[in-house]
Design an enzyme around this catalytic site. Structure first.
Site, PDB file in Angstrom:
ATOM      1  N   TRP A  72       0.779  -6.723   6.909  1.00  0.00           N
ATOM      2  CA  TRP A  72       0.817  -7.812   7.887  1.00  0.00           C
ATOM      3  C   TRP A  72       2.251  -8.202   8.220  1.00  0.00           C
ATOM      4  O   TRP A  72       2.563  -8.535   9.356  1.00  0.00           O
ATOM      5  CB  TRP A  72       0.057  -9.025   7.341  1.00  0.00           C
ATOM      6  CG  TRP A  72       0.101 -10.219   8.241  1.00  0.00           C
ATOM      7  CD1 TRP A  72      -0.761 -10.545   9.254  1.00  0.00           C
ATOM      8  CD2 TRP A  72       1.084 -11.285   8.221  1.00  0.00           C
ATOM      9  NE1 TRP A  72      -0.395 -11.722   9.850  1.00  0.00           N
ATOM     10  CE2 TRP A  72       0.734 -12.199   9.235  1.00  0.00           C
ATOM     11  CE3 TRP A  72       2.206 -11.538   7.434  1.00  0.00           C
ATOM     12  CZ2 TRP A  72       1.470 -13.354   9.480  1.00  0.00           C
ATOM     13  CZ3 TRP A  72       2.934 -12.686   7.686  1.00  0.00           C
ATOM     14  CH2 TRP A  72       2.570 -13.579   8.693  1.00  0.00           C
ATOM     15  N   HIS A  73       3.118  -8.138   7.219  1.00  0.00           N
ATOM     16  CA  HIS A  73       4.500  -8.560   7.433  1.00  0.00           C
ATOM     17  C   HIS A  73       5.289  -7.597   8.304  1.00  0.00           C
ATOM     18  O   HIS A  73       6.313  -7.994   8.872  1.00  0.00           O
ATOM     19  CB  HIS A  73       5.210  -8.735   6.089  1.00  0.00           C
ATOM     20  CG  HIS A  73       4.863 -10.017   5.397  1.00  0.00           C
ATOM     21  ND1 HIS A  73       3.720 -10.182   4.641  1.00  0.00           N
ATOM     22  CD2 HIS A  73       5.493 -11.220   5.362  1.00  0.00           C
ATOM     23  CE1 HIS A  73       3.675 -11.410   4.166  1.00  0.00           C
ATOM     24  NE2 HIS A  73       4.740 -12.061   4.574  1.00  0.00           N
ATOM     25  N   GLY A  74       4.873  -6.371   8.408  1.00  0.00           N
ATOM     26  CA  GLY A  74       5.613  -5.444   9.250  1.00  0.00           C
ATOM     27  C   GLY A  74       5.091  -4.033   9.162  1.00  0.00           C
ATOM     28  O   GLY A  74       4.545  -3.621   8.133  1.00  0.00           O
ATOM     29  N   CYS A  82      -1.623  -7.552   2.966  1.00  0.00           N
ATOM     30  CA  CYS A  82      -0.688  -8.656   3.192  1.00  0.00           C
ATOM     31  C   CYS A  82       0.712  -8.114   3.460  1.00  0.00           C
ATOM     32  O   CYS A  82       1.429  -8.602   4.336  1.00  0.00           O
ATOM     33  CB  CYS A  82      -0.689  -9.585   1.982  1.00  0.00           C
ATOM     34  SG  CYS A  82       0.466 -10.969   2.097  1.00  0.00           S
ATOM     35  N   PHE A  84       7.765 -11.536  12.540  1.00  0.00           N
ATOM     36  CA  PHE A  84       6.451 -11.143  12.094  1.00  0.00           C
ATOM     37  C   PHE A  84       5.354 -11.712  12.993  1.00  0.00           C
ATOM     38  O   PHE A  84       4.197 -11.381  12.798  1.00  0.00           O
ATOM     39  CB  PHE A  84       6.205 -11.606  10.659  1.00  0.00           C
ATOM     40  CG  PHE A  84       7.271 -11.115   9.702  1.00  0.00           C
ATOM     41  CD1 PHE A  84       7.635  -9.786   9.698  1.00  0.00           C
ATOM     42  CD2 PHE A  84       7.900 -11.979   8.855  1.00  0.00           C
ATOM     43  CE1 PHE A  84       8.623  -9.323   8.835  1.00  0.00           C
ATOM     44  CE2 PHE A  84       8.891 -11.534   7.964  1.00  0.00           C
ATOM     45  CZ  PHE A  84       9.248 -10.223   7.976  1.00  0.00           C
TER      46      PHE A  84
END
Length: 471
Positions: free
Chosen positions: A325-327, A322, A471
């Site tokens: 996923w954000h960066g 997770c 994002f």
């Protein structure tokens, strides 16, 4: 086209009028809404329309093919093609340079010539959101939880529906596609609720999030050594409120915009800073993403079905991914690892004590207080430009220099206002919203007009993009 811009306001009004003028013509209204959504997305970069069209078309035809066979191996192969292609596209645009940079550093660490290869591609706006959205369609088809759609244009619209296209909420096909099948409805109550959500979202974004960003957070995070520890602490709390008001404000406007067109998209935030533990926080923060990771990653990994330690590992891996996923940066990986560790420890304590939350009010207050402090600590790594900047901020924070010469009264007022509104009982908001919804249409229009004047008077000279656009 930003939600907090005049251009979006004009766009939404035009779409609203034309959509309802065409409401009785199903095919025409759907094609119009698809064209409007593609126009909305093309305002960032028309080239990437081809990418979202390709991703949508691939999964539509793979889903159509899956519906024609009961052969498990063929269905699994079709699902694998969807996952590999979609994650491959996301990997190229979002993670390729991150991977190459780390390989180059590793090679250099061994004394070899570093690899200089970089793709330097532009990250398409919203690619993480619509990729997850279209992937969930194929996964649900494979699991037998969803009937396939045979209307190509409606599937394209499902992926590109403009209110939630750029930064969510991540809408499941089972929630939105059936709504496209029916006749859209908008009554007086729905219209009033939509206006309320849009107004609240704009207030959160412009009055609180942007003000805190420009006057406090950006300044302190860029040069923490110029501020005292108390001012750094104020900036950390300020960023916690900024990112909440920025992202939940976007979600409110998205939900309200969709509601104006007769469609319902799910709640994405539920007062996350009143959470009693990190697990509770993720039930309330970015709900559409946390449930996506739960349903499509945590549960397939085994969830809690294979013993305690496997459960802890699954939790930790889910939150690690997770974060990624954000960066494509190590700071996001660390942020995810911190939350994964906190959720694992929470599960350990809950299993040891046999209860999810303390029974006493002071126990709930203490766990809620500690949860909020942890979330704010983790936000430091999320917001800082680099890991080094985050450590610099922490060093200043723990000097315990107790003065606030640079914290203007208006900053303290806005910060206090944000938290006061967040922590007020939900029933109070329901009462105010109910009063607004009972006003006449003319009175509601006047309230909206007055809010626009307030927003114009406090807004910065340039429209500030939403945080989650990156994002």
């Amino acid at each position: 086209m930003l939600f907090n811009s005049v251009q979006y306001g004009i766009f939404l009004i035009v779409v609203f009028v034309l959509f309802w003028a065409l409401a009785r013509l199903r095919l025409v209204r759907m094609l119009f809404l698809l064209a409007a959504s593609y126009f909305f997305y093309a305002n960032w970069n028309p080239t990437f329309l081809l990418l979202i069209w390709f991703s949508s078309s691939l999964d539509f035809f793979l889903g159509w093919s899956m519906s024609l066979t009961d052969h498990r191996l063929k269905r699994k192969l079709l699902l694998a093609v969807s996952i590999l292609v979609n994650l491959g596209i996301l990997g190229i645009f979002k993670y390729a340079d991150f991977f190459l940079a780390n390989v180059s550093e590793a090679v250099q660490w061994f004394g070899l010539d570093p690899i200089r290869l970089r793709l330097n591609v532009i990250l398409p706006v919203g690619i993480s959101f619509y990729t997850f959205q279209t992937m969930s369609y194929l996964i649900d088809l494979y699991r037998g939880k969803l009937q396939p759609t045979h209307r190509y244009h409606e599937y394209l619209l499902y992926v590109s529906f403009f209110p939630q296209l750029v930064a969510g909420p991540i809408v499941r096909a089972a929630d939105l596609l059936p709504q496209f099948d029916g006749q859209p409805r908008l009554n007086e109550e729905g219209g009033s609720r939509a206006l309320w959500l849009i107004m609240v979202g704009l207030f959160k974004k412009v009055v609180i999030a942007d003000f805190l960003a420009i006057n406090l957070v950006d300044r302190v995070f860029s040069l923490p050594e110029m501020y005292t520890s108390w001012e750094v602490l104020a900036a950390i709390y300020g960023y916690a409120m900024q990112i909440y008001c920025d992202f939940s404000g976007y979600s409110d406007i998205a939900i309200g915009s969709a509601l104006l067109l007769g469609y319902k998209i799910p709640l994405n935030f539920d007062r996350p800073y009143i959470a009693l533990d990190p697990r509770d926080f993720w039930r309330r923060w970015h709900i559409s993403l946390s449930t996506w990771f739960r349903d499509y990653l945590y549960i397939p990994l085994g969830g809690s079905r294979h013993g305690a330690w496997r459960t802890y590992l699954n939790l930790w891996l889910t939150m690690l991914l997770c974060g990624l996923w954000h960066g494509a940066e190590w700071k996001f990986v660390l942020w995810g690892a911190l939350h994964g560790t906190a959720m694992t420890l929470t599960r350990l304590v809950q299993r040891a004590t046999g209860r999810e939350h303390p029974a006493s009010w002071w126990g709930k207050f203490l766990t809620g207080f500690l949860t909020f402090q942890f979330v704010c600590l983790a936000w430091i790594f999320f917001r800082a430009e680099t890991m080094g900047d985050a450590l610099d901020l922490l060093r200043v924070l723990f000097t315990f220099v107790g003065s606030i010469p640079n914290l203007a009264p208006q900053i303290a007022v806005v910060l206090a206002l944000g938290y006061a509104l967040h922590w007020l009982p939900e029933t109070w908001e329901n009462v105010v919203r109910g009063q607004f919804m009972r006003l006449s249409a003319h009175a509601q229009g006047l309230v909206l007009f007055l809010l626009i004047i307030v927003l114009y008077s406090v807004a910065s000279s340039e429209v500030v993009p939403f945080i989650y656009y990156q994002f």
